[in-house]
Design a protein around this motif. Structure first.
Motif, mmCIF file in Angstrom:
data_model
loop_
_atom_site.group_PDB
_atom_site.id
_atom_site.type_symbol
_atom_site.label_atom_id
_atom_site.label_comp_id
_atom_site.label_asym_id
_atom_site.label_seq_id
_atom_site.Cartn_x
_atom_site.Cartn_y
_atom_site.Cartn_z
ATOM 1 N N ILE A 168 5.436 0.628 -9.658
ATOM 2 C CA ILE A 168 4.725 1.246 -8.530
ATOM 3 C C ILE A 168 4.385 0.201 -7.476
ATOM 4 C CG2 ILE A 168 2.542 2.350 -7.852
ATOM 5 C CD1 ILE A 168 2.573 3.778 -10.571
ATOM 6 N N VAL A 169 4.557 0.583 -6.219
ATOM 7 C CA VAL A 169 4.140 -0.242 -5.083
ATOM 8 C C VAL A 169 3.228 0.605 -4.200
ATOM 9 C CG1 VAL A 169 4.899 -1.436 -2.979
ATOM 10 C CG2 VAL A 169 6.216 -1.670 -5.112
ATOM 11 N N SER A 170 2.085 0.059 -3.835
ATOM 12 C CA SER A 170 1.123 0.776 -2.992
ATOM 13 C C SER A 170 0.935 0.054 -1.669
ATOM 14 C CB SER A 170 -0.232 0.881 -3.698
ATOM 15 O OG SER A 170 -1.195 1.470 -2.833
ATOM 16 N N ALA A 171 0.906 0.823 -0.598
ATOM 17 C CA ALA A 171 0.589 0.264 0.724
ATOM 18 C C ALA A 171 -0.830 0.604 1.148
ATOM 19 C CB ALA A 171 1.575 0.784 1.770
ATOM 20 N N TRP A 172 -1.490 1.485 0.381
ATOM 21 C CA TRP A 172 -2.830 1.937 0.763
ATOM 22 C C TRP A 172 -3.863 1.014 0.143
ATOM 23 C CZ3 TRP A 172 -4.136 5.514 4.331
ATOM 24 C CH2 TRP A 172 -5.484 5.856 4.428
ATOM 25 N N ASN A 173 -4.373 0.096 0.942
ATOM 26 C CA ASN A 173 -5.374 -0.864 0.509
ATOM 27 C C ASN A 173 -6.677 -0.531 1.229
ATOM 28 O OD1 ASN A 173 -6.998 -3.087 0.016
ATOM 29 N ND2 ASN A 173 -5.321 -4.562 0.183
ATOM 30 N N HIS A 177 3.349 6.405 4.534
ATOM 31 C CA HIS A 177 3.990 6.399 3.216
ATOM 32 C C HIS A 177 3.193 5.421 2.356
ATOM 33 C CE1 HIS A 177 6.801 3.411 5.374
ATOM 34 N NE2 HIS A 177 6.535 4.305 6.314
ATOM 35 N N THR A 178 2.346 5.997 1.501
ATOM 36 C CA THR A 178 1.277 5.225 0.866
ATOM 37 C C THR A 178 1.662 4.578 -0.451
ATOM 38 O OG1 THR A 178 0.439 7.213 -0.210
ATOM 39 C CG2 THR A 178 -0.508 6.650 1.918
ATOM 40 N N MET A 179 2.514 5.224 -1.246
ATOM 41 C CA MET A 179 2.824 4.708 -2.574
ATOM 42 C C MET A 179 4.193 5.197 -3.012
ATOM 43 S SD MET A 179 0.969 5.486 -6.227
ATOM 44 C CE MET A 179 2.023 6.896 -6.559
ATOM 45 N N PHE A 180 4.949 4.332 -3.723
ATOM 46 C CA PHE A 180 6.203 4.797 -4.290
ATOM 47 C C PHE A 180 6.376 4.257 -5.705
ATOM 48 C CE2 PHE A 180 7.068 1.201 -1.468
ATOM 49 C CZ PHE A 180 7.835 0.324 -2.231
ATOM 50 N N GLN A 181 7.115 5.025 -6.510
ATOM 51 C CA GLN A 181 7.343 4.692 -7.915
ATOM 52 C C GLN A 181 8.832 4.759 -8.210
ATOM 53 O OE1 GLN A 181 5.351 7.317 -10.650
ATOM 54 N NE2 GLN A 181 6.014 6.184 -12.469
ATOM 55 N N PHE A 182 9.325 3.763 -8.961
ATOM 56 C CA PHE A 182 10.725 3.747 -9.373
ATOM 57 C C PHE A 182 10.864 4.173 -10.826
ATOM 58 C CE2 PHE A 182 11.247 1.324 -5.509
ATOM 59 C CZ PHE A 182 12.535 1.655 -5.099
ATOM 60 N N PRO A 211 -2.719 -5.822 8.678
ATOM 61 C CA PRO A 211 -2.152 -5.884 7.322
ATOM 62 C C PRO A 211 -1.417 -4.597 6.941
ATOM 63 C CG PRO A 211 -4.497 -5.465 7.189
ATOM 64 C CD PRO A 211 -4.200 -5.686 8.653
ATOM 65 N N ILE A 212 -0.362 -4.262 7.694
ATOM 66 C CA ILE A 212 0.392 -3.031 7.450
ATOM 67 C C ILE A 212 1.392 -3.251 6.310
ATOM 68 C CG2 ILE A 212 0.014 -2.122 9.765
ATOM 69 C CD1 ILE A 212 2.885 -3.083 10.450
ATOM 70 N N TYR A 213 2.423 -2.442 6.242
ATOM 71 C CA TYR A 213 3.308 -2.377 5.076
ATOM 72 C C TYR A 213 3.780 -3.729 4.551
ATOM 73 C CZ TYR A 213 3.568 2.563 6.363
ATOM 74 O OH TYR A 213 3.246 3.864 6.677
ATOM 75 N N GLY A 214 4.336 -4.570 5.419
ATOM 76 C CA GLY A 214 4.882 -5.836 4.952
ATOM 77 C C GLY A 214 3.847 -6.682 4.238
ATOM 78 N N LYS A 215 2.641 -6.706 4.775
ATOM 79 C CA LYS A 215 1.553 -7.465 4.153
ATOM 80 C C LYS A 215 1.215 -6.893 2.779
ATOM 81 C CE LYS A 215 -2.460 -9.830 3.863
ATOM 82 N NZ LYS A 215 -3.181 -9.101 2.806
ATOM 83 N N GLN A 216 1.084 -5.589 2.681
ATOM 84 C CA GLN A 216 0.699 -4.988 1.401
ATOM 85 C C GLN A 216 1.820 -5.092 0.370
ATOM 86 O OE1 GLN A 216 -2.399 -4.474 1.220
ATOM 87 N NE2 GLN A 216 -2.735 -4.572 3.427
ATOM 88 N N TRP A 217 3.051 -4.913 0.794
ATOM 89 C CA TRP A 217 4.175 -4.987 -0.141
ATOM 90 C C TRP A 217 4.367 -6.396 -0.700
ATOM 91 C CZ3 TRP A 217 9.093 -2.007 1.935
ATOM 92 C CH2 TRP A 217 8.774 -0.632 2.102
#
Length: 313
Positions: A178-183, A196-201, A142-148
Motif C-alpha cells: 500500500i502507498v498513501s498520499a493522504w498525510n 488519488h489518496t491511496m493505492f494497493q498492489f 508536500p504533494i504526491y512526489g513528497k508523500q510517495w
C-alpha cells in the motif's frame, strides 16, 4: 473505454446537483468502481484525444519525488500550472492585475483571458529563470512526489515506492503493498490535497494488479488522466518486479461532472469507442526512477478529436 462512458451515463442519470469548493457546481455520485484488464490494451481514452505525454511526464515527476513546477514547465506540461499560479497571485508579494477566479473568468471574458495568459506566461518564465522565486512559488508543497518518496516521520522519512517494490519482490502475497498520499499532518501545506489518496498492489498467477481509491474525481477532465496514469504505473512496477500486468481497479469516492462540462460529456457520449492502443517500455536496465518520457511510447492510438473544457481551480 465503455467502463468510463458507463460512469458518465450513471452520473447524468443518478447524480445529485451539489455545490463545491470552486463555486462551479457539480452533478455527483458517491462510490463507484471501474475495472480495466490491462492485458486487453492500454486504457487511454479513445472517445477524445488525451495527451499521453502529459500523463507520463507527470507520473515520472511523482516517481522522482519532485514537487516543483519548474520541472513540468520545462517538460511543457501544464497540468499543475493553475495551482502554482494561484499560490503566486494570492500571495502578498503579487501586485499585478486582479486574478480572482481566473479559471472561470478566462473562459467568459476574452479581454481578461489575454491578461491572464500574459500573467501566467510571466509567472512560468520566472519559475524557470529565478531560483529563489521557483523555490517559493514554484514549489507546490508536500504533494504526491513528497508523500510517495519521502513521507516525513519523527526519525526521518519513508520511501513508500521503494518499500513497495521490495515488498513485491520479496513477499508478493502480502496484503500490505500500500502507498498513501493522504498525510493529514501536511494536507494544509499542499497546493492541492491529493485526490488519488491511496493505492494497493496485488499479485496473483504472476500478474500485478492495482486498486486506487480516489476521494474526488473530476470525471470529464481528470479521470481519463488518472486511469491512464495508474495503468502506466502498474506497467512500470510490473516491469521492475518481473511480473505481467493484471487489472487496474479504480474506486471513486465523490465522482462528479462539473456543470460547465455537461455539453462536453454529452458530446463524448455520442462517440463510438475505438480500439485501445498498446504501451511499449524501453527500460534497457534502467530503474523506473531513472526513466524518461523517451523510454515510453504508445502505439496504435487513433482517438476522436479532443474536447476542450475549463478547469475548476
Amino acid at each position: 473505454m465503455k467502463q468510463y462512458l458507463e460512469l458518465c451515463t450513471h452520473i447524468l442519470e443518478n447524480g445529485t446537483v451539489k455545490e463545491d469548493r470552486t463555486g462551479t457546481g457539480t452533478i455527483s455520485v458517491f462510490g463507484y468502481q471501474m475495472r480495466f484488464d490491462l492485458q486487453k490494451g492500454f486504457p487511454l481514452m479513445t472517445t477524445k484525444k488525451t495527451a499521453f505525454r502529459l500523463i507520463a511526464t507527470e507520473l515520472l515527476w511523482f516517481l522522482k519525488g519532485d514537487t516543483n513546477l519548474r520541472t513540468l514547465i520545462q517538460e511543457r506540461n501544464p497540468i499543475w500550472d493553475e495551482w502554482g499560479f494561484e499560490r503566486w497571485v494570492t500571495s502578498e508579494e503579487y501586485t499585478g492585475p486582479d486574478m480572482t477566479d481566473f479559471g472561470r473568468r478566462s473562459v467568459k471574458d476574452e479581454q481578461f483571458a489575454e491578461v491572464y495568459a500574459q500573467e501566467m506566461d510571466a509567472y512560468k518564465r520566472r519559475v524557470v529563470e529565478d531560483d529563489v522565486f521557483a523555490e517559493k512559488y514554484g514549489n507546490l508543497g508536500p504533494i504526491y512526489g513528497k508523500q510517495w518518496r519521502s513521507w516525513s516521520t519523527a526519525d526521518g522519512s519513508i520511501d513508500q515506492i521503494k518499500l513497495l517494490i521490495e515488498g513485491l519482490k520479496n513477499n508478493s502475497d502480502s496484503r500490505r503493498h500500500i502507498v498513501s498520499a493522504w498525510n493529514p499532518s501536511e494536507v494544509a501545506d499542499m497546493a492541492l490535497p491529493p485526490c488519488h489518496t491511496m493505492f494497493q498492489f496485488y499479485v496473483a498467477e504472476g500478474k500485478l494488479s492495482c486498486q486506487l481509491y480516489q476521494r474526488s474525481a473530476d470525471v470529464f477532465l481528470g479521470v481519463p488522466f488518472n486511469i491512464a496514469s495508474y495503468a502506466l504505473l502498474v506497467h512500470l512496477i510490473a516491469e521492475e518486479c518481473g511480473l505481467e500486468v493484471g487489472d487496474f481497479v479504480h474506486t471513486l469516492g465523490d465522482a462528479h461532472i462539473y456543470l460547465n462540462h455537461m455539453e462536453q460529456v454529452k458530446e463524448q457520449l455520442s462517440r463510438e469507442p475505438r480500439a485501445l492502443p498498446t504501451l511499449k517500455l524501453n527500460k534497457e536496465g534502467k530503474s523506473i526512477f531513472d526513466m524518461t518520457f523517451e523510454d515510453i511510447s504508445i502505439e496504435g492510438y487513433d482517438p476522436h478529436p479532443k474536447i476542450k473544457a475549463p478547469i475548476a481551480v
